[in-house]
Design a protein around this motif. Structure first.
Motif, PDB file in Angstrom:
ATOM      1  N   GLN A 147      31.259 -19.267  75.917  1.00  0.00           N
ATOM      2  CA  GLN A 147      32.288 -20.260  75.575  1.00  0.00           C
ATOM      3  C   GLN A 147      32.259 -21.438  76.537  1.00  0.00           C
ATOM      4  O   GLN A 147      32.342 -22.592  76.119  1.00  0.00           O
ATOM      5  N   GLU A 148      32.109 -21.148  77.817  1.00  0.00           N
ATOM      6  CA  GLU A 148      32.062 -22.252  78.789  1.00  0.00           C
ATOM      7  C   GLU A 148      30.811 -23.101  78.575  1.00  0.00           C
ATOM      8  O   GLU A 148      30.867 -24.332  78.590  1.00  0.00           O
ATOM      9  N   ALA A 149      29.670 -22.433  78.381  1.00  0.00           N
ATOM     10  CA  ALA A 149      28.418 -23.166  78.207  1.00  0.00           C
ATOM     11  C   ALA A 149      28.468 -24.013  76.947  1.00  0.00           C
ATOM     12  O   ALA A 149      28.060 -25.186  76.941  1.00  0.00           O
ATOM     13  N   SER A 150      28.987 -23.438  75.911  1.00  0.00           N
ATOM     14  CA  SER A 150      29.067 -24.155  74.641  1.00  0.00           C
ATOM     15  C   SER A 150      29.968 -25.394  74.779  1.00  0.00           C
ATOM     16  O   SER A 150      29.661 -26.466  74.248  1.00  0.00           O
ATOM     17  N   ALA A 151      31.044 -25.247  75.530  1.00  0.00           N
ATOM     18  CA  ALA A 151      31.937 -26.392  75.745  1.00  0.00           C
ATOM     19  C   ALA A 151      31.231 -27.510  76.510  1.00  0.00           C
ATOM     20  O   ALA A 151      31.570 -28.684  76.388  1.00  0.00           O
ATOM     21  N   ALA A 194      27.172 -10.538  72.425  1.00  0.00           N
ATOM     22  CA  ALA A 194      28.282 -11.296  73.014  1.00  0.00           C
ATOM     23  C   ALA A 194      28.008 -12.796  72.986  1.00  0.00           C
ATOM     24  O   ALA A 194      28.899 -13.600  72.700  1.00  0.00           O
ATOM     25  N   TYR A 195      26.793 -13.199  73.280  1.00  0.00           N
ATOM     26  CA  TYR A 195      26.469 -14.631  73.243  1.00  0.00           C
ATOM     27  C   TYR A 195      26.531 -15.168  71.817  1.00  0.00           C
ATOM     28  O   TYR A 195      27.044 -16.240  71.564  1.00  0.00           O
ATOM     29  N   GLN A 196      25.954 -14.394  70.905  1.00  0.00           N
ATOM     30  CA  GLN A 196      25.736 -14.929  69.561  1.00  0.00           C
ATOM     31  C   GLN A 196      26.888 -14.691  68.588  1.00  0.00           C
ATOM     32  O   GLN A 196      27.012 -15.413  67.596  1.00  0.00           O
ATOM     33  N   GLY A 197      27.705 -13.660  68.836  1.00  0.00           N
ATOM     34  CA  GLY A 197      28.756 -13.314  67.884  1.00  0.00           C
ATOM     35  C   GLY A 197      28.144 -12.927  66.547  1.00  0.00           C
ATOM     36  O   GLY A 197      26.946 -12.670  66.437  1.00  0.00           O
ATOM     37  N   ASP A 198      28.996 -12.899  65.507  1.00  0.00           N
ATOM     38  CA  ASP A 198      28.481 -12.519  64.184  1.00  0.00           C
ATOM     39  C   ASP A 198      27.899 -13.714  63.473  1.00  0.00           C
ATOM     40  O   ASP A 198      27.125 -13.589  62.530  1.00  0.00           O
ATOM     41  N   ASP A 199      28.342 -14.896  63.873  1.00  0.00           N
ATOM     42  CA  ASP A 199      27.940 -16.094  63.157  1.00  0.00           C
ATOM     43  C   ASP A 199      27.606 -17.153  64.212  1.00  0.00           C
ATOM     44  O   ASP A 199      28.485 -17.645  64.909  1.00  0.00           O
ATOM     45  N   LEU A 200      26.320 -17.484  64.280  1.00  0.00           N
ATOM     46  CA  LEU A 200      25.892 -18.418  65.332  1.00  0.00           C
ATOM     47  C   LEU A 200      26.578 -19.775  65.246  1.00  0.00           C
ATOM     48  O   LEU A 200      26.675 -20.492  66.246  1.00  0.00           O
ATOM     49  N   SER A 201      27.044 -20.126  64.060  1.00  0.00           N
ATOM     50  CA  SER A 201      27.618 -21.471  63.920  1.00  0.00           C
ATOM     51  C   SER A 201      29.089 -21.510  64.340  1.00  0.00           C
ATOM     52  O   SER A 201      29.678 -22.584  64.428  1.00  0.00           O
ATOM     53  N   ALA A 202      29.679 -20.343  64.588  1.00  0.00           N
ATOM     54  CA  ALA A 202      31.101 -20.351  64.959  1.00  0.00           C
ATOM     55  C   ALA A 202      31.267 -20.907  66.373  1.00  0.00           C
ATOM     56  O   ALA A 202      30.374 -20.782  67.222  1.00  0.00           O
ATOM     57  N   GLU A 203      32.446 -21.496  66.609  1.00  0.00           N
ATOM     58  CA  GLU A 203      32.675 -22.151  67.893  1.00  0.00           C
ATOM     59  C   GLU A 203      32.531 -21.164  69.061  1.00  0.00           C
ATOM     60  O   GLU A 203      32.990 -20.027  68.995  1.00  0.00           O
ATOM     61  N   GLY A 204      31.874 -21.633  70.099  1.00  0.00           N
ATOM     62  CA  GLY A 204      31.744 -20.811  71.306  1.00  0.00           C
ATOM     63  C   GLY A 204      30.572 -19.849  71.269  1.00  0.00           C
ATOM     64  O   GLY A 204      30.346 -19.130  72.241  1.00  0.00           O
TER      65      GLY A 204
END
Ligand code: BGC
Length: 733
Positions: A147-151, A194-204
């Motif tokens: 989340q921090e990196a994505s921000a 944890a990095y990718q979640g279920d959907d790569l396009s979702a925020e964070g």
């Protein structure tokens, strides 16, 4: 199946070649399936545009001292990817605007970065994380890091590192999950999810990258960038399983390694990159080279020049070139000369584009430019950092219950790490700042407020010969009820290109410990390091020893919590602590030797390690009941359950990890003395019992792979082991 359908659909569209089919820009249509968008875009690209997608340069200030070089001042708008070294989204968005608005097809750039154990909130190093035996907790940290990196504008992290590492002289042991394949597999897969979640396009959510593929951890004599000698059996037994698990967890990308694998460099290895990763495991993402790894094929003695290097690497299945620019420079000519096929170029580009579509970059290429305080060091991230730090610390020794502290009113806190912030961050600390770290001193003063006074003396530096600070340290040791000595490594002593010839601490630190122990007070030794250390000489000067690794921003809070008893330590080693450097390599899952008893042992030192894999003490005591199995025989395709009940027989609550090992004692391919196949960690309240279970699937848990990667289970006897308990079962024909 779906992919084939869209390939056919795309082929039909392009074969028709009608103006209307071409004009309909399917790739810009978010409602179109990813594969159709990929094919549409691919069909519009020139060879130059394709090659650019396979190239990665850097943007911003490069902070990896091993990779200093020319910053790329003029970045082509068509570039596929950039390593992004800035701490916020501003520069990224400016570059993205250039790609989206100034390139002919407007393909967004993919921004990658090394987010290894946190971005601004720096967590425990991975080797320490593994010692928590709590992959869900480690995943919380990875989630916060994403989340921090994505921000900050990062779409892709070069993590997790799942290189099994058995030589603590190798600085990079700190970056992975220790000496065991299964541990690396479990923590690596958890990190990917944890990095990718279920959907790569979702925020964070950001894309993961399994590295370094493969066998890099076998670096000879613990030196970095050197060749490795790995048999086919060991490749499959030891080094590939963690990558396979990461691929099964959905890892979007893989990074090829620097090592030579028994003659063939990892970055030009058709077998590992194409035959195993893509053909056998079906990975549909792409491989990025490690930094300049393609150019280094020349240094490694494979390619005569950069062009030949590009040819070798690309034809072996390496899609993206990190930094050295060799694909950009030579790939077009190689295609024109017929040395590289257009089909392979298309396949490579397809893989890169697929990730960009999955990440949603075409719909949402820019990152919101938000104020730092909204994105970084959020309370829940800090809470995860503290919990992970404390759960990963390993109590190695605790004579006469020296810890937790009790009945003390004056504490002498001594050593180069006593009031240090910077080095507790560890290597690869991304955008972490020393000033964010709670030092051991600050943590302890706060924890002991109103209970005990904390006296502080540095005593010595990390190395060198200067003993002028010894007298002050000795003085406060004499004044205090207990002495806490904080020794260990500077953060730059582990990580990349940080090999050491010995795992002993510099002599000055051991001398300080001896000097302050002369005060005759109980001594607690706190060790912070990115690798196992030789504690054999320090051992007798310390009543208690706590390995804290490099715990990140909440270091001091976690340490103080353990010292005071607010936390009951529950970490257990994920890597063996050798008795001395001369024992290396030493790891738990070795095979049996030919002669038994006293033969085959060292003459001058003990042959057993100082602390073995899985070792770690608690403030409470756990008693293990009998190990039972639901049946003593099982068919190869059947299932069976093993159980063990653990009772907390002490006075405080504690978490206990049960490690389930198996052994195939007689096999036509000899097997290790024991192999970890499952583990579980649970809280057990004082006086209570908890039953741990291991659901055994014979092929998965008792079987093994041969040197071609075929998995099978042989009929016969198997042992299920927990600590000193064993149950014998039989796999039937
Ligand atoms: C390291 C990689 C890292 C890359 C990019 C290399 O030198 O080996 O682990 O991801 O640099 O920073």
């Amino acid at each position: 199946m779906a992919r084939i359908k869209y390939l056919i659909l795309a082929a039909v569209l392009f074969a028709a070649g009608t103006a209307s089919a071409k004009d309909k820009e399917v790739y810009k249509d978010p409602s179109a399936p990813v594969e159709a968008r990929v094919e549409d875009l691919l069909g519009r690209m020139t060879l130059y545009e394709k090659v650019a997608q396979l190239s990665q340069y850097t943007l911003g200030r490069n902070d990896n001292v091993n990779n200093l070089g020319e910053a790329v001042s003029h970045i082509p708008a068509e570039i596929g990817s950039l390593i992004y070294f800035d701490g916020n989204a501003v520069l990224r968005n400016a570059m993205q605007r250039r790609a989206v608005e100034e390139s002919r097809l407007g393909i967004p750039v993919l921004f990658g970065y090394d987010v290894i154990h946190g971005f601004r909130t720096v967590f425990q190093i991975p080797l320490g994380q593994a010692a928590s035996w709590n992959p869900d907790l480690a995943a919380k940290a990875n989630r916060a890091a994403a989340q921090e990196a994505s921000a900050a504008g990062i779409d892709w992290t070069f993590s997790p590192m799942v290189d099994v590492a058995r030589d603590p002289r190798w600085g990079r042991v700190s970056e992975g999950y220790g000496e065991d394949s299964y541990t690396n597999a479990v923590f690596g897969a958890a990190a990917v999810k944890a990095y990718q979640g279920d959907d790569l396009s979702a925020e964070g959510n950001i894309a993961a990258c399994l590295k370094h593929y493969v066998g890099y951890g076998a670096s000879e004599a613990g030196r970095d960038y050197v060749p490795t000698e790995i048999s086919a059996q060991t490749l499959w037994d030891t080094y590939l399983p963690s990558f396979e698990a990461g691929v099964r967890a959905g890892a979007a990308t893989v990074m090829s390694a620097f090592n030579i694998i028994s003659g063939v460099p990892a970055s030009a290895n058709h077998y590992t990159m194409t035959e195993v990763l893509k053909e056998k495991w079906g990975h549909d993402g792409f491989i990025v080279s490690d930094w300049d790894a393609i150019a280094q094929l020349v240094n490694q003695g494979m390619a005569a020049d950069g062009k030949e290097a590009a040819c070798y690497a690309f034809n072996a299945g390496l899609e993206m070139d990190m930094n050295d620019g060799l694909y950009m420079k030579h790939l077009q000519a190689l295609v024109e000369e017929g040395k590289v096929s257009m089909d392979m170029v298309d396949d490579a580009v397809r893989r890169v584009l697929r990730l960009k579509f999955r990440l949603g970059l075409f719909e949402d290429p820019y990152t919101d430019e938000r104020p730092e305080e909204e994105c970084f060091l959020l309370p829940e991230s800090l809470a995860a950092a503290e919990q992970l730090a404390q759960e990963s610390m390993v109590l190695l020794k605790n004579e006469d219950s020296t810890l937790p502290l009790s009945g003390v009113s004056k504490i002498a806190l001594i050593g180069p790490l006593a009031d240090n912030q910077e080095d507790l961050l560890g290597n690869w600390s991304a955008r972490g700042r020393a000033e964010d770290v709670v030092s051991i001193h600050d943590g302890l003063v706060k924890e002991m407020e109103g209970i005990a006074e904390v006296l502080l003396a540095r005593g010595c530096g990390f190395d060198g010969q200067d003993t002028t600070m010894f007298p002050e340290a000795e003085r406060i040791a004499g004044e205090a009820d207990i002495v806490i000595v904080c020794l260990g490594e500077k953060r730059g002593w582990s990580g990349e290109n940080a090999s050491r010839s010995t795992i002993s601490l510099p002599d000055i630190q051991e001398r300080l410990l001896r000097a302050v122990s002369r005060a005759g007070k109980p001594v607690v030794l706190l060790l912070s390091s990115g690798r196992p250390l030789d504690v054999s000489r320090m051992d007798r000067y310390a009543d208690a020893i706590l390995e804290i690794w490099q715990p990140g921003v909440c270091a001091g809070k976690a340490v103080a919590g353990i010292l005071s008893g607010r936390y009951n330590p529950s970490g257990k080693l994920a890597i063996t602590f050798p008795y001395s450097t001369g024992q290396i390599p030493i790891y738990y899952n070795h095979r049996n030797r030919a002669r038994r008893g006293t033969q085959g042992l060292y003459q001058d030192i003990q042959s057993t390690p100082m602390y073995e894999f899985g070792y770690g003490l608690s403030y409470t005591t756990f008693e293990y009941g009998p190990l039972t199995v639901s049946s003593d025989s099982v068919a190869p395709d059947g299932s069976i359950t093993a159980e063990i009940t653990v009772t907390n027989t002490g006075n405080v609550d504690g978490k206990e990890t049960v490690h389930w090992f198996i052994c195939d004692p007689y096999s036509r391919l000899t097997r290790p003395v024991k192999e970890l196949r499952s583990f579980g960690k649970q809280l057990i309240k004082a006086g209570e019992s908890v039953t741990f279970r291991f659901e055994i699937d014979p092929l998965r848990d008792l079987g093994f792979v041969d040197g071609d990667g075929n998995r099978f289970v042989e009929p016969g006897e198997y042992r299920i082991m927990v600590k000193d308990r064993t149950a014998v079962i039989n796999v039937t024909d």
